[in-house]
Design an enzyme around this catalytic site. Structure first.
Site, PDB file in Angstrom:
ATOM      1  CG  ASP A 184      -8.652   4.926  -6.199  1.00 45.17           C
ATOM      2  OD1 ASP A 184      -9.331   5.978  -5.682  1.00 45.17           O
ATOM      3  OD2 ASP A 184      -8.426   3.981  -5.304  1.00 45.17           O
ATOM      4  CB  THR A 198      -6.892   6.564  -0.613  1.00 44.83           C
ATOM      5  OG1 THR A 198      -7.855   6.229  -1.506  1.00 44.83           O
ATOM      6  CG2 THR A 198      -6.295   5.420   0.015  1.00 44.83           C
ATOM      7  CD  GLU A 250      -3.143  -0.909   0.482  1.00 48.13           C
ATOM      8  OE1 GLU A 250      -3.686   0.098   0.811  1.00 48.13           O
ATOM      9  OE2 GLU A 250      -3.278  -1.887  -0.354  1.00 48.13           O
TER      10      GLU A 250
END
Length: 289
Positions: free
Chosen positions: A92, A97, A74
């Site tokens: 995305d 995020t 990640e």
């Protein structure tokens, strides 16, 4: 969740990662059967016995390994505790995020997290964003969040109460369900980690690339140990299904977190994730132990 080194996803309908506590019957999308790998009877017995002796991924030492493995994919780092404050839009289609597991403003898990934090600590620096988080849920919009939400997220991350909320939501939504299903399927620590990494990236909703449907795809060509199957063969089938799911989305098309990490451990029959561990993600090398 964060997927570094990937190209921005094209405009598309958002696929939710949010866990559905009650499964709304969604049909599995038909596709080519994944390849089946087999092992000898002696290898199967040995693998099954090893898994039976092994503890679960919820053992504190194994859980720490799991967090480092996920962080390598990640965040290109093993220092997962440094990412409570992380936040960005990685283009995305899931909005912001953030955090240790990649909570997303567009998929509901970030909203759940901030709601939990606010129940525990009313008036916190993120509480004022709850109306906006509810509005943007299911979209990639920043409406009502910009320009100060990233700054305030980083401020909240210094609060131990917010760190604990991240830990607890990670466990409730991703870690605990993965470990529970893994134990029910009779797979050991590595298999439980494979489940966990899949549910982190894909969620557990009704779409064809969700964790539950990746598992169903694997079950079409292999049998888990709980049903008398060979653990190694079953995990290869699961990873094949996982790779198929990753390739359905441009943001996840780099499959090295499977190919040069999880598959490496499996090929070595390290079903208990016994250290030392060596692997690569996106070409970068990592080692634990």
């Amino acid at each position: 969740m964060q997927t570094p080194h990937s190209s921005p996803a094209p405009s598309r309908t958002l696929t939710s990662r949010r866990t559905l506590l009650t499964f709304i019957g969604a049909a599995v999308v038909a596709g080519p059967l994944v390849a089946t790998r087999t092992a000898s009877a002696g290898q199967a017995a040995s693998a099954g016995q090893a898994a039976a002796r092994a503890g679960g991924l919820d053992d504190p030492a194994k859980k720490e390994i799991a967090m480092k493995l996920v962080c390598s994919a990640e965040n290109s780092s093993l220092d997962w505790k440094n990412y409570y404050r992380y936040i960005e839009d990685i283009d995305d289609g899931r909005g912001y995020t953030a955090g240790i597991i990649g909570f997303c403003s567009g998929t509901g898990d970030m909203l759940d997290l901030v709601e939990l934090y606010t129940r525990r600590k009313p008036g916190n620096v993120l509480a004022k964003y709850l109306p906006a988080l509810r509005r943007v849920d299911g979209t990639d919009s920043h409406d009502g969040l910009d320009p100060n939400y990233p700054r305030d997220w980083a401020r909240a991350a210094s609060d131990q109460a917010f760190q604990q909320a991240q830990n607890d939501e990670r466990d409730r939504v991703y870690f605990n369900p993965a470990v529970k299903q893994g134990k029910a399927d009779g797979i050991g620590v590595l298999g439980q980690f494979c489940y966990y990494d899949a549910i982190v990236m894909h969620g557990d909703g009704g779409d064809s690339t969700s964790f539950r449907n990746i598992r169903k795809r694997a079950l079409r060509s292999a049998t888990p140990p709980a049903q008398g199957g060979d653990e190694v063969a079953y995990l290869h089938a699961f990873l094949d299904a996982r790779v198929w799911a990753m390739k359905q989305e441009e943001a996840h098309e780099d499959t090295t977190r499977v190919d040069t990490a999880q598959r490496v451990f499996l090929n070595k029959r390290n079903l208990n994730l016994t250290t030392p561990l060596e692997w690569k993600v996106y070409g970068d090398s990592y080692r634990i132990g």
